[in-house]
Design a protein around this motif. Structure first.
Motif, PDB file in Angstrom:
ATOM      1  N   UNK A 244       1.257  -1.062   0.518  1.00 16.61           N
ATOM      2  CA  UNK A 244       0.239   0.030  -0.040  1.00 16.61           C
ATOM      3  C   UNK A 244       0.905   0.877  -0.117  1.00 16.61           C
ATOM      4  N   UNK A 245       1.755   1.307   1.150  1.00 14.98           N
ATOM      5  CA  UNK A 245       2.298   2.088   0.725  1.00 14.98           C
ATOM      6  C   UNK A 245       3.750   2.513  -0.232  1.00 14.98           C
ATOM      7  N   UNK A 246       4.047   1.878  -1.221  1.00 15.73           N
ATOM      8  CA  UNK A 246       4.917   1.308  -2.455  1.00 15.73           C
ATOM      9  C   UNK A 246       3.797   1.966  -3.646  1.00 15.73           C
ATOM     10  N   UNK A 247       1.924   1.728  -3.418  1.00 14.32           N
ATOM     11  CA  UNK A 247       1.395   1.632  -4.422  1.00 14.32           C
ATOM     12  C   UNK A 247       1.055   3.419  -3.981  1.00 14.32           C
ATOM     13  N   UNK A 248       1.102   3.645  -2.893  1.00 12.18           N
ATOM     14  CA  UNK A 248       0.567   5.633  -3.009  1.00 12.18           C
ATOM     15  C   UNK A 248       1.778   6.211  -3.247  1.00 12.18           C
ATOM     16  N   UNK A 249       3.074   6.156  -3.042  1.00 10.29           N
ATOM     17  CA  UNK A 249       4.476   6.610  -3.972  1.00 10.29           C
ATOM     18  C   UNK A 249       4.523   6.459  -5.422  1.00 10.29           C
ATOM     19  N   UNK A 250       4.055   5.183  -5.864  1.00 10.38           N
ATOM     20  CA  UNK A 250       3.710   4.965  -7.191  1.00 10.38           C
ATOM     21  C   UNK A 250       2.807   5.866  -7.837  1.00 10.38           C
ATOM     22  N   UNK A 251       2.152   5.630  -7.773  1.00  7.59           N
ATOM     23  CA  UNK A 251       0.779   6.757  -7.651  1.00  7.59           C
ATOM     24  C   UNK A 251       1.215   8.742  -7.878  1.00  7.59           C
TER      25      UNK A 251
END
Lengths: 195, 195
Positions: free
Chosen positions: A131-138
């Motif tokens: 979730x942390x990486x997905x938010x950053x990626x977005x």
């Protein structure tokens, strides 16, 4: 200006990375971490949290990697890395909190368990990492840098534990925008390779 | 200026407390937290972390309670609460990180479990709370305020979850310096009582 440092620590690397990018000279003082020097005086007097890094600038002491970034950028780095206007400062502080909380308790915690055997819950750390990486990626899908439209201490606070995430068993493969952001950061003049 | 708010949240209370102390008017917008409104658009578009509080100032959006404190203090609060000099800013950011990391994962987490039934490890949260409070108490033995020798957003970031700690089963009894600091803060003009 002295940095009490541990080479393998991502939090210490945040400071070394920024100092290198901003061309700020630090006197690196390696700490006997395995021997627990950071938990005893004189270091525990400088930082009662018993953590590294610690910055000593003359008689002035700053603990906490995020606060050290603000100090170094504000005092020695010029406005490029930490602007004077509070709107930009707040935009950056959003990511300093993200580094101190979300990143610390996911990517960093997973690495602490896997690489150093810390008694933390690896499954919790790994479960919260996507979730942390997905938010950053977005976010990075629409922005080249985390804040203020240019490289800042926000990037220096978040990059280290993202770049080191594979050492905690976290796969960065699915996150193409993060990959391109890391490549951009690694191409900056003065980039210091990760430990 | 609109604050998307949850009355019972200590993170939202940080912002309401500071706004009240600094005499900054906020339009409080209660969020249907139990209904999960913060996890869905339009709020999840304003803060992809799915957390409260969120500040909306015209078209400008700030997420993260610490960043909102920097924004409000810097833009509307004057230099008393967030100084212009980076040494003072870094001193404050030390405590903003402490609020986002150490306090969040001890005192706040214990309360989330006990009061709201969050699926976190209560024993871990309770075990880490005494060290957090002891450090704070020791600091306040020699300082009236957390940073820069006067009330600042550092106090507003740390006070809420300390004051609310008994709701998480944490005993504040042993910490006399914390008690006196809380009394000082509660005596400031504009103090807003805790939820």
């Amino acid at each position: 200006m002295k940095l009490y440092d541990l080479e393998a620590s991502g939090n210490c690397y945040k400071v070394r990375l920024f100092a290198s990018l901003a061309n700020i000279e630090l006197d690196i003082e390696p700490v006997d971490f395995l021997g627990g020097a950071h938990k005893q005086p004189p270091l525990a007097d400088l930082n009662p949290l018993g953590q590294l890094p610690i910055l000593e600038d003359g008689s002035h002491v700053v603990r906490d990697s995020q606060a050290i970034l603000v100090y170094l950028a504000g005092v020695y780095g010029g406005l490029a890395w930490w602007p004077a206007h509070p709107r930009g400062q707040a935009e950056i502080v959003q990511w300093l909190s993200f580094a101190a909380n979300e990143v610390q308790h996911s990517l960093c915690a997973a690495r602490l368990v896997q690489k150093f055997g810390y008694p933390l819950d690896q499954s919790v750390a790994l479960a919260s990492s996507p979730a942390v990486l997905a938010l950053l990626d977005k976010h990075l899908e629409r922005h080249d840098w985390l804040a203020i439209g240019r490289p800042s201490i926000a990037d220096c606070a978040v990059y280290p534990y993202v770049a080191l995430a594979p050492e905690g068993g976290v796969d960065l493969g699915p996150y193409s925008h993060i990959a391109r952001w890391m490549t951009r950061l690694e191409a900056l003049p003065g980039y210091l390779p990760k430990p």
